[in-house]
Design a protein around this motif. Structure first.
Motif, short mmCIF file in Angstrom:
data_model
loop_
_atom_site.label_atom_id
_atom_site.label_comp_id
_atom_site.label_asym_id
_atom_site.label_seq_id
_atom_site.Cartn_x
_atom_site.Cartn_y
_atom_site.Cartn_z
N TYR A 224 -51.76 -4.73 19.87
CA TYR A 224 -52.53 -3.66 20.51
C TYR A 224 -53.70 -4.23 21.30
O TYR A 224 -54.01 -3.78 22.41
CB TYR A 224 -53.07 -2.70 19.44
N SER A 225 -54.38 -5.24 20.74
CA SER A 225 -55.58 -5.78 21.37
C SER A 225 -55.27 -6.40 22.73
O SER A 225 -56.09 -6.31 23.65
CB SER A 225 -56.23 -6.82 20.46
N THR A 226 -54.11 -7.01 22.87
CA THR A 226 -53.75 -7.61 24.15
C THR A 226 -53.55 -6.54 25.21
O THR A 226 -53.95 -6.71 26.37
CB THR A 226 -52.47 -8.45 24.02
N HIS A 227 -52.94 -5.44 24.84
CA HIS A 227 -52.71 -4.36 25.80
C HIS A 227 -54.01 -3.73 26.29
O HIS A 227 -54.05 -3.19 27.40
CB HIS A 227 -51.82 -3.28 25.18
N SER A 228 -55.06 -3.80 25.48
CA SER A 228 -56.34 -3.22 25.89
C SER A 228 -57.32 -4.26 26.42
O SER A 228 -58.45 -3.92 26.76
CB SER A 228 -56.97 -2.46 24.71
N ASP A 229 -56.91 -5.51 26.49
CA ASP A 229 -57.79 -6.60 26.93
C ASP A 229 -58.15 -6.44 28.40
O ASP A 229 -57.28 -6.21 29.25
CB ASP A 229 -57.10 -7.94 26.69
N ASN B 104 -55.65 -6.46 31.69
CA ASN B 104 -55.52 -5.26 32.51
C ASN B 104 -55.98 -5.46 33.95
O ASN B 104 -55.50 -4.78 34.86
CB ASN B 104 -56.28 -4.10 31.86
N ALA B 105 -56.88 -6.41 34.14
CA ALA B 105 -57.30 -6.72 35.51
C ALA B 105 -56.14 -7.30 36.31
O ALA B 105 -55.99 -7.04 37.50
CB ALA B 105 -58.47 -7.69 35.49
#
Length: 448
Positions: free
Chosen positions: A367-372, A376-377
């Motif tokens: 999950y943390s990678t998807h919101s990093d 996302n940039a």
């Protein structure tokens, strides 16, 4: 002379004791990788976009740990064939392997994969900062656990045999320019999705509404299952009675037929690649399938819709229920370097490596990678994908050995519905009847 000898002997004893103590201290305080430096691991990965990204990151593992990694990367079906042979050897050539969920069912039942409990219990191997709850829950259940509920899901009797590594789910891609041109809202429900699937061809003559798999066999079945879960259906109830022909099953088949009927030319025979090509070439306004497809939409060599695609979660029916797909990694029972292999699989699925792989175009499993922010940039769709993965249904299809037979029959039957207008209810009744016999023969009703 005697006195000197005694002193010398005493000194040697003390020095020897100190040496042993120092050695024990050093061993106790050695780094987690020190004992495995110079080990050469052989791993088996598929030729797949996620694992192509992994290949770019693997040198960092060797640099950090001193453990060498040799990769045997094969096309998926050839990978499965080779694994089937390798896992039957007394001493296998592979220390770590990638697999899809149905291989989990086969390999665990044949006692060919290591139970990971003893590795996670070992303080010298298990990293306390690993943060297992950050792994996408539906994929831990789907790809990693066996022996619990229904034999393939979590439960009091379940154990972990693998870790998710390359997580995929179903996601809705849509043409932002077409939606803006006609002031259309992105569908959030199935009613909205099906309405748009048939409205868009009226607004844009020659363009299909939603590109979907439909080819006879696996592809038609896959497309049907994408709709069955969110519309509230299952293939079996908890007593293994087939219920694919109930109201939810009929509704899922009707949804698929509506989508295909309102699709682009040739849509009744689309496989995954052809449905994707229809979307990439601008012949369809929407696409509902695996997140792995996202890597192609902004590739000018493959796509005519670069910069025009938006992403949204799988629409909701009576519940949220996107698919679980992708790969996991596991340690074979006959591996020669099991502890070093565990260190590799733990590192590959760690927060650090998951992010590194995502930045190379892989499919994150956390999950943390998807919101990093950095991820996302570079890939703005990752946040949306992360939200969709929260709804991934680990039981969207049954992970049992006889599923292949039932799935083939379902896919063939669905093709007749899509291409020959066969009656949906009676067709699914036939699938349920034949599935019942297959389950009977396999022993699923022994205890009834």
């Amino acid at each position: 002379m005697s006195m000197i000898l005694k002193i010398a002997k005493s000194t040697l004893v003390v020095v020897g004791a100190l040496g042993l103590a120092t050695g024990a201290f050093n061993a106790a305080h050695a780094g987690p990788y020190d004992a495995y430096k110079g080990t050469r691991l052989v791993v088996n990965f598929p030729a797949h976009p996620h694992y192509n990204a992994v290949m770019k990151v693997l040198p960092e593992f060797t640099k950090e740990t001193g453990i060498e990694v040799e990769v045997d990367q094969l096309q998926y079906m050839k990978m499965r064939e080779k694994q089937t042979l390798e896992l039957t050897k007394r001493k296998g050539d592979y220390d770590l392997l990638a697999y899809v969920v149905f291989s989990k069912a086969d390999y665990v039942y044949a006692d060919q994969l290591e139970n990971l409990a003893r590795y996670f219990m070992n303080p010298r191997l298990s990293n306390p900062a690993y943060d297992a709850p950050d792994l996408i829950e539906g994929y831990v259940a789907n790809i990693g656990i066996a022996g619990g509920h229904k034999g393939y899901l979590p439960g009091p009797t379940g154990s972990m045999f693998g870790l998710p590594f390359g997580s995929e789910t179903s996601i809705l891609g849509y043409r932002k320019d077409i939606f803006e041109k006609h002031n259309l809202s992105v569908p959030k429900t199935y009613d909205e999705l099906l309405e748009l699937a048939c409205k868009i061809p009226q607004l844009e003559p020659g363009m299909g509404g939603l590109a979907s798999r439909a080819a006879s066999g696996h592809h038609a079945s896959h497309a049907f299952l994408l709709h069955l879960s969110p519309l509230g259906g299952r293939i079996f109830d908890d007593a293994w009675n087939p219920i694919v022909n109930n109201a939810a099953g009929v509704q899922a088949a009707e949804a698929l037929k509506t989508i295909v009927d309102c699709g682009a030319e040739g849509s009744r025979a689309f496989d995954f690649a052809e449905a994707g090509a229809s979307f990439l070439q601008g012949r369809s306004a929407m696409f509902l399938d695996s997140t792995v497809f996202a890597g192609q939409v902004n590739d000018p060599s493959k796509s005519k819709v670069v910069g025009k695609i938006g992403w949204a979660p799988h629409p909701m029916g009576v519940r949220k229920g996107s698919q679980t797909g992708g790969f996991g990694i596991a340690i074979p029972k006959n591996a020669q370097n099991k502890e070093a292999a565990f260190l590799l699989m733990q590192w590959l699925t760690s927060k650090k490596a998951d992010k590194l792989i995502a930045l190379q175009g892989g499919n994150p499993s956390r999950y943390s990678t998807h919101s990093d922010a950095e991820v996302n940039a570079k890939f703005p769709h990752m946040k949306t994908f992360g939200e969709a993965l929260k709804d991934a249904d680990p039981d969207w299809r049954p992970i049992i050995p006889v599923w292949g037979k039932i799935n083939a029959d379902l896919g063939t039957t669905l093709s007749k519905i899509l291409t020959e207008d066969a009656d949906i209810q009676s067709s699914l009744d036939g699938v349920a009847e034949r599935a019942k016999q297959i389950m009977q023969d396999a022993g699923y009703y022994t205890w009834n």
